[in-house]
Scaffold this motif. Structure first.
Motif, PDB file in Angstrom:
ATOM      1  N   SER A   2       0.840  -1.195   0.000  1.00  0.00           N
ATOM      2  CA  SER A   2       0.000   0.000   0.000  1.00  0.00           C
ATOM      3  C   SER A   2       0.880   1.253   0.000  1.00  0.00           C
ATOM      4  O   SER A   2       2.062   1.192   0.320  1.00  0.00           O
ATOM      5  CB  SER A   2      -0.917   0.000   1.225  1.00  0.00           C
ATOM      6  N   ARG A  49      -6.008   8.237   5.007  1.00  0.00           N
ATOM      7  CA  ARG A  49      -6.640   7.170   5.801  1.00  0.00           C
ATOM      8  C   ARG A  49      -7.804   6.553   5.009  1.00  0.00           C
ATOM      9  O   ARG A  49      -7.922   5.335   4.919  1.00  0.00           O
ATOM     10  CB  ARG A  49      -7.134   7.731   7.123  1.00  0.00           C
ATOM     11  N   GLY A  52      -6.822   4.178   2.313  1.00  0.00           N
ATOM     12  CA  GLY A  52      -6.153   2.954   2.740  1.00  0.00           C
ATOM     13  C   GLY A  52      -4.641   3.050   2.759  1.00  0.00           C
ATOM     14  O   GLY A  52      -3.951   2.045   2.891  1.00  0.00           O
TER      15      GLY A  52
END
Length: 162
Positions: A2, A49, A52
């Motif tokens: 991520s 946030r 992700g």
């Protein structure tokens, strides 16, 4: 893998441009976002946030209109989402009391005085991001070429022996 973001917070846009330029080599792996106030920084944090992502590093000025940088860093320390973010105060004007408060309450990782050397800022960013990815990422190889390769190799070896 991520996205791990770098956030730079500085109210003077020319200074902000220089910070981003000094860190630009990191942007191929770590997207850099900018804010000119603590309020803008909070909005960015919420956006990241919601997408992700995570925030590996914040580099923050102290003296800004409205809320100062130390107060922003302290509030980040209180939030679970940003507690582990590596925090760097980059300023020429934080007094000793503000710096001590940042160290004690915001778990400040580094203090860099203005004006700074570009290599020093980049080196600090690399070290702090190395610390962050070792703590939070399962796969470390993608970071070898950009961060502290020695520390990452040591951690890969350590994980393989455990």
């Amino acid at each position: 893998m991520s996205d791990i973001y770098i956030i730079c917070v500085e109210d003077e846009t020319q200074v902000l441009d220089v910070i981003v330029r000094d860190l630009s080599v990191l942007e191929e792996v770590f997207p850099i976002e900018v804010a000119t106030s603590a309020t803008e920084a909070r909005e960015l944090i919420n956006e990241i946030r919601q997408q992700g992502g995570s925030i590996g590093l914040i580099i923050c000025d102290h003296v800004m209109p409205g809320e100062n940088g130390v107060d922003l860093l302290i509030s980040m320390q209180k939030e679970e989402f940003t507690r582990d973010t590596r925090k760097v105060l980059l300023t020429g004007q934080a007094g000793l009391d503000a710096t001590i408060e940042a160290v004690n309450k915001a778990k400040l990782n580094r203090y860099i005085a203005k004006p700074w050397e570009p290599e020093n800022l980049l080196g600090v960013a690399r070290e702090e991001l190395t610390h962050y990815v070792i703590r939070h990422e399962k796969e470390l190889l993608p970071y070898m070429g950009l961060l502290n390769a020695t520390r990452i190799q040591e951690e890969i070896r350590r994980r393989n022996y455990v």
